[in-house]
Design an enzyme around this catalytic site. Structure first.
Site: not given
Length: 377
Positions: A117, A126, A150, A152, A262, A330-331, A333, A357
């Site tokens: 498209f 936009s 751009f 796809t 962990r 973050q979890i 690390g 989109e």
């Protein structure tokens, strides 16, 4: 799920885990999927997921298609999405095209053809009404000139749905939609864009230089291109959101597994309340996004208006995915930012979902305008 939905979701799950999951990093480094894997998707009928049966398609509901996209994204979001983009072009033709156009376009896809498209341009993102690609009628032909970017699937597409202006002075009222075959003289696809994320989704520029197409390739009228574009974006947003939900779930699965394996301070980190709070928030966001997605899908399948609901689903699911990917990193690390772990890839991919989109800022504008319209005083 009904039996058909269960079978399709199982098919996608088995395929993704068998053919895609072991090779994601390899494919990303190569810059795309190997041809034989794309062909396997075609053999499964993915190019015609939502094409009506009378035109050779599977005629899957929006809800069923969303389930397949969500399931695929639990491994890798771009594979099923590649075929969803192909179906996106077909929706315009099925929505606004003539009977001959429907048979022709569906025939291309049923034969394994891929589609793109073409709306976005260097100066029109936009602000879709700022399209500067032109289509000038000369006798029984249109001559198309302009550049799209751009896009796809551009490098693998056999046919394009192109939004172009028949009269620049009319703004969005002068936009029209055209079927443009890849093999027409003057159509040129640029190099694959080197993106931050979703690197397995092929994105490229498409240039049209004095491309001649028959007047029969005009979909709808010379004034309905903008309406066509907005309609197909509305229909596709819950499906993009479904993919974000699947990826959000993948981030949860990675984080939960890691947090149990962990060990720090003598115990698995999942025992710490700080980690538990993050995991709980990840699940709440994903479950809420999933509810928004399938609510919007149900409205579409019932033939009801859903511009607000579609925008809500797309916006919230993308934001949830981006936050979940951040929390997964973050979890985990230091391991979270290593390329050998999928959390790093999800972190990169998630940002793209807040842009494609229609940016999430545009989605919020759509939501607010509809709220005001519904509650006008």
């Amino acid at each position: 799920m009904d039996q058909q939905q269960q079978e399709l979701v199982t098919m996608v799950r088995n395929f993704m885990n068998r053919e895609i999951k072991p090779h994601i990093r390899e494919f990303e480094e190569a810059g795309g999927y190997p041809d034989h894997l794309v062909q396997m998707g075609k053999d499964m009928g993915l190019t015609v997921m939502q094409v009506p049966e009378r035109y050779g398609g599977l005629e899957l509901s929006t809800t069923t298609t969303a389930m397949m996209l969500e399931e695929g994204a639990k491994v890798e979001s771009t594979y099923i999405s590649m075929f969803n983009i192909t179906n996106m072009g077909a929706k315009i033709v099925m929505f606004a095209g003539s009977e001959a156009q429907k048979e022709y376009y569906a025939g291309i896809l049923a034969d394994g053809g891929m589609s793109s498209f073409c709306l976005t341009e260097p100066g029109a993102g936009s602000d879709a009404a700022s399209v500067r690609t032109t289509a000038v009628r000369k006798g029984d032909k249109y001559i198309i000139n302009g550049n799209k970017m751009f896009i796809t699937n551009a490098s693998i597409a056999d046919v394009f749905l192109v939004v172009a202006s028949t009269d620049l002075s009319k703004g969005y009222k002068g936009l029209a939609t055209f079927i443009v075959e890849r093999n027409r003289p003057g159509v040129a696809v640029g190099k694959k864009e080197d993106k931050l994320g979703m690197r397995l989704s092929i994105t490229a520029e498409v240039a049209f230089q004095d491309v001649e197409i028959p007047v029969e390739n005009l979909v709808g009228t010379e004034e309905t291109g903008f309406v066509n574009a907005m309609k197909v974006l509305e229909l596709s947003r819950p499906l993009v959101a479904a993919s974000s939900v699947g990826s959000s779930q993948q981030a949860i699965d990675l984080a939960v597994k890691y947090s149990q394996e962990r060990v720090q301070f003598g115990q698995p980190i999942c025992k710490f309340e700080a980690i538990q709070m993050m995991l709980a928030d990840m699940q709440m966001r994903t479950s809420a996004a999933r509810a928004l997605v399938y609510n919007a899908c149900a409205l579409i399948d019932a033939g009801l208006p859903c511009s607000k609901e579609a925008a809500m689903a797309k916006c919230y699911a993308a934001d949830a995915y981006q936050k979940n990917a951040t929390d997964a990193v973050q979890i985990m690390g230091g391991y979270g930012v290593m390329k050998e772990y999928m959390a790093e890839k999800l972190y990169r991919d998630s940002k793209i979902t807040q842009i494609v989109e229609g940016t999430n800022q545009i989605q919020r504008m759509v939501i607010a305008k509809q709220m005001i319209r519904e509650n006008k005083i």
